[in-house]
Structure formats: structure tokens, C-alpha cells
Design a protein around this motif. Structure first.
Motif, mmCIF file in Angstrom:
data_model
loop_
_atom_site.group_PDB
_atom_site.id
_atom_site.type_symbol
_atom_site.label_atom_id
_atom_site.label_comp_id
_atom_site.label_asym_id
_atom_site.label_seq_id
_atom_site.Cartn_x
_atom_site.Cartn_y
_atom_site.Cartn_z
ATOM 1 N N GLU A 81 0.827 -1.205 0.000
ATOM 2 C CA GLU A 81 0.000 0.000 0.000
ATOM 3 C C GLU A 81 0.863 1.259 0.000
ATOM 4 O O GLU A 81 0.575 2.222 -0.717
ATOM 5 N N TYR A 82 1.937 1.254 0.784
ATOM 6 C CA TYR A 82 2.808 2.432 0.852
ATOM 7 C C TYR A 82 3.461 2.709 -0.496
ATOM 8 O O TYR A 82 3.483 3.841 -0.969
ATOM 9 N N LEU A 83 4.000 1.681 -1.127
ATOM 10 C CA LEU A 83 4.663 1.869 -2.413
ATOM 11 C C LEU A 83 3.674 2.279 -3.498
ATOM 12 O O LEU A 83 3.995 3.079 -4.373
ATOM 13 N N TYR A 84 2.469 1.746 -3.451
ATOM 14 C CA TYR A 84 1.450 2.119 -4.434
ATOM 15 C C TYR A 84 1.050 3.588 -4.255
ATOM 16 O O TYR A 84 0.906 4.321 -5.234
ATOM 17 N N ARG A 85 0.884 4.011 -3.012
ATOM 18 C CA ARG A 85 0.466 5.398 -2.754
ATOM 19 C C ARG A 85 1.569 6.406 -3.067
ATOM 20 O O ARG A 85 1.295 7.525 -3.483
ATOM 21 N N ASN A 86 2.804 6.037 -2.828
ATOM 22 C CA ASN A 86 3.910 6.983 -2.943
ATOM 23 C C ASN A 86 4.752 6.778 -4.197
ATOM 24 O O ASN A 86 5.912 7.158 -4.222
ATOM 25 N N ASN A 87 4.184 6.203 -5.231
ATOM 26 C CA ASN A 87 4.900 6.029 -6.489
ATOM 27 C C ASN A 87 5.050 7.396 -7.148
ATOM 28 O O ASN A 87 4.047 8.060 -7.452
ATOM 29 N N PRO A 88 6.309 7.855 -7.410
ATOM 30 C CA PRO A 88 6.483 9.202 -7.980
ATOM 31 C C PRO A 88 5.992 9.309 -9.421
ATOM 32 O O PRO A 88 5.739 10.410 -9.897
ATOM 33 N N ARG A 89 5.804 8.203 -10.093
ATOM 34 C CA ARG A 89 5.343 8.243 -11.480
ATOM 35 C C ARG A 89 3.821 8.376 -11.586
ATOM 36 O O ARG A 89 3.304 8.628 -12.662
ATOM 37 N N HIS A 90 3.112 8.129 -10.487
ATOM 38 C CA HIS A 90 1.645 8.199 -10.504
ATOM 39 C C HIS A 90 1.183 9.081 -9.343
ATOM 40 O O HIS A 90 1.357 8.726 -8.186
ATOM 41 N N GLN A 91 0.578 10.188 -9.653
ATOM 42 C CA GLN A 91 0.084 11.113 -8.634
ATOM 43 C C GLN A 91 -1.384 10.830 -8.340
ATOM 44 O O GLN A 91 -2.091 10.248 -9.149
ATOM 45 N N GLY A 92 -1.871 11.266 -7.175
ATOM 46 C CA GLY A 92 -3.285 11.152 -6.833
ATOM 47 C C GLY A 92 -3.671 9.813 -6.228
ATOM 48 O O GLY A 92 -4.832 9.434 -6.241
ATOM 49 N N ARG A 93 -2.734 9.099 -5.692
ATOM 50 C CA ARG A 93 -3.032 7.792 -5.081
ATOM 51 C C ARG A 93 -2.950 7.849 -3.558
ATOM 52 O O ARG A 93 -2.903 6.819 -2.918
ATOM 53 N N GLU A 94 -2.949 9.009 -2.969
ATOM 54 C CA GLU A 94 -2.735 9.136 -1.530
ATOM 55 C C GLU A 94 -3.868 8.542 -0.709
ATOM 56 O O GLU A 94 -3.650 8.028 0.376
ATOM 57 N N ASP A 95 -5.098 8.628 -1.199
ATOM 58 C CA ASP A 95 -6.255 8.178 -0.420
ATOM 59 C C ASP A 95 -6.777 6.816 -0.850
ATOM 60 O O ASP A 95 -7.917 6.468 -0.558
ATOM 61 N N VAL A 96 -5.968 6.027 -1.527
ATOM 62 C CA VAL A 96 -6.406 4.729 -2.037
ATOM 63 C C VAL A 96 -6.276 3.675 -0.944
ATOM 64 O O VAL A 96 -5.263 3.597 -0.258
ATOM 65 N N ASN A 97 -7.330 2.884 -0.785
ATOM 66 C CA ASN A 97 -7.300 1.761 0.151
ATOM 67 C C ASN A 97 -6.830 0.523 -0.607
ATOM 68 O O ASN A 97 -7.239 0.287 -1.736
ATOM 69 N N MET A 98 -5.997 -0.277 0.009
ATOM 70 C CA MET A 98 -5.420 -1.420 -0.685
ATOM 71 C C MET A 98 -6.483 -2.420 -1.139
ATOM 72 O O MET A 98 -6.360 -3.033 -2.193
ATOM 73 N N ASP A 99 -7.529 -2.599 -0.367
ATOM 74 C CA ASP A 99 -8.578 -3.559 -0.740
ATOM 75 C C ASP A 99 -9.366 -3.117 -1.964
ATOM 76 O O ASP A 99 -10.052 -3.928 -2.579
ATOM 77 N N ASP A 100 -9.283 -1.850 -2.339
ATOM 78 C CA ASP A 100 -10.001 -1.341 -3.511
ATOM 79 C C ASP A 100 -9.211 -1.490 -4.805
ATOM 80 O O ASP A 100 -9.746 -1.235 -5.884
ATOM 81 N N LEU A 101 -7.953 -1.892 -4.717
ATOM 82 C CA LEU A 101 -7.121 -2.002 -5.910
ATOM 83 C C LEU A 101 -7.495 -3.242 -6.708
ATOM 84 O O LEU A 101 -7.765 -4.301 -6.154
ATOM 85 N N GLU A 102 -7.488 -3.094 -8.025
ATOM 86 C CA GLU A 102 -7.921 -4.190 -8.901
ATOM 87 C C GLU A 102 -7.018 -5.408 -8.791
ATOM 88 O O GLU A 102 -7.489 -6.539 -8.687
ATOM 89 N N PHE A 103 -5.692 -5.202 -8.791
ATOM 90 C CA PHE A 103 -4.804 -6.357 -8.730
ATOM 91 C C PHE A 103 -4.891 -7.070 -7.382
ATOM 92 O O PHE A 103 -4.740 -8.289 -7.312
ATOM 93 N N VAL A 104 -5.180 -6.341 -6.318
ATOM 94 C CA VAL A 104 -5.360 -6.975 -5.008
ATOM 95 C C VAL A 104 -6.649 -7.793 -4.993
ATOM 96 O O VAL A 104 -6.679 -8.915 -4.471
ATOM 97 N N GLN A 105 -7.710 -7.280 -5.577
ATOM 98 C CA GLN A 105 -8.975 -8.020 -5.639
ATOM 99 C C GLN A 105 -8.828 -9.306 -6.445
ATOM 100 O O GLN A 105 -9.392 -10.335 -6.088
ATOM 101 N N ARG A 106 -8.039 -9.246 -7.542
ATOM 102 C CA ARG A 106 -7.819 -10.470 -8.331
ATOM 103 C C ARG A 106 -7.064 -11.518 -7.530
ATOM 104 O O ARG A 106 -7.400 -12.695 -7.560
ATOM 105 N N VAL A 107 -6.041 -11.094 -6.805
ATOM 106 C CA VAL A 107 -5.258 -12.033 -5.996
ATOM 107 C C VAL A 107 -6.124 -12.621 -4.886
ATOM 108 O O VAL A 107 -6.102 -13.829 -4.636
#
Length: 193
Positions: A72-98
Motif C-alpha cells: 500500500e505504501y509503495l502504491y500510494r507513494n509512487n512518484p510516477r503516478h500522482q493522486g493515489r494518496e487516499d487509495v485503500n489497498m482492498d479497492d485495488l484491482e490487482f489486489v482483488q484479483r489475488v
């Protein structure tokens, strides 16, 4: 304007600077790869995880998953993708698939409830213990134990069900024909005196 200046859009410039910063993976040694690409990204995440876990109570911290936190930390703080600060890990598509393929075991109750709720559960258990120690309750429990031992309770329940069923079948047998369906209209006569 020339073709060179038109072709240099902001995305092309970003791509060029990213290529300049990132070394060719095939040409560098594993140690350099870790020092230049992995550690600058991973170490701040580990530091943040340790900082947050030192603030948690022990019973909550022992059930937290470091892989989940770092993901979750790396996904939120990826410098190449902005606007991910408020994302919950359970809402991510790749996490739901796993999780659809391999669901997790539920967390134990101690990790999911608050200290206040845990205290209420413990207090209600203790009140139950004290209630069962009361002399009147002890006497009732002994009577029920004796009743079960003599198997009277089962016979009493069976007799009650038998009486209930016979009353029900007796009502069905004595029911007049056509009484299942109520009449569609009623005839009312007014008698004047």
C-alpha cells in the motif's frame, strides 16, 4: 517551428529524463541495482512502517502484515503516478484479483475489536460466571441435569409436539369443504322492523 520542437512534448521530455536516470539493467551489477533502484524506494517505506507500528498497541501490531503495508505504501507513494494518496489497498484491482484466487483467513477477534469492546466481552463473561455461581441458578441447573438424566425432558417435549400435531390434524379433518378459499362476495340483507 521545426519538427524537432514539435515532437518534444512534455511526455517525451519525462521519458527522456526517466531513461537518463534509470541505468540499463543488463549492464549493472546486482548490488548497484539494489543501491540505485530498490533501496531509495523501499527504505522509506520500511521506516514509515516501523514508525507506525511503534505507535500501535502490541495486540494490534502483532497481527499486521508488513507485506500489505509496504504494498500500500509503495502504491500510494509512487512518484510516477500522482493522486493515489487516499487509495485503500482492498479497492485495488490487482489486489482483488489475488484475493479472489487465494482469499485470506479472517483476522482473530483480538485484532479486529477495540479495547473497549474486548473489555465488554470479558465483563459479560465474568457476570455470567457469577450468575451461574448463584445458589438459585445452581439449584435450577442441578434440577435440569437430573431431568435430562432421567430423560423426562425429551419425553415431555415429544408429548407436547404430539399433542400439537394431533390438534392440527384434527382441525384439518373437521374443517368444512371449501373453507380454504374465502368467498369473493358477501350477501347482506337489511331487515327493517
Amino acid at each position: 517551428m521545426t519538427e524537432e520542437t514539435v515532437g518534444n512534448s512534455s511526455s517525451d521530455v519525462e521519458r527522456q529524463t526517466a531513461d537518463e536516470v534509470l541505468p540499463n539493467i543488463a549492464e549493472i551489477r546486482p548490488r548497484e541495482y539494489l543501491q540505485k533502484l530498490v533501496f531509495p524506494v523501499l527504505l522509506p517505506g520500511i521506516e514509515e512502517m516501523l514508525r507506525q507500528w511503534t505507535q500501535l498497541p502490541v495486540r494490534k501490531a502483532e497481527h499486521l502484515n508488513p507485506v500489505d503495508f509496504l504494498t500500500e505504501y509503495l502504491y500510494r507513494n509512487n512518484p510516477r503516478h500522482q493522486g493515489r494518496e487516499d487509495v485503500n489497498m482492498d479497492d485495488l484491482e490487482f489486489v482483488q484479483r489475488v484475493l479472489a484466487v487465494k482469499p485470506r483467513r479472517p483476522l482473530p477477534l483480538s485484532a479486529t475489536i477495540s479495547e473497549e469492546d474486548a473489555a465488554i466481552i470479558c465483563q459479560s463473561w465474568w457476570r455470567g460466571v457469577l450468575a451461574r455461581l448463584h445458589p438459585n441458578i445452581q439449584e435450577f441447573r442441578q434440577w435440569m441435569k437430573k431431568l435430562r438424566r432421567e430423560n423426562k425432558a425429551a419425553r415431555i417435549i415429544q408429548q407436547g409436539w404430539h399433542q400439537h400435531k394431533t390438534k392440527k390434524t384434527h382441525r384439518q379433518i373437521n374443517k368444512p369443504q371449501g373453507s380454504d378459499n374465502p368467498p369473493l362476495s358477501y350477501n347482506v340483507e337489511v331487515v327493517e322492523s
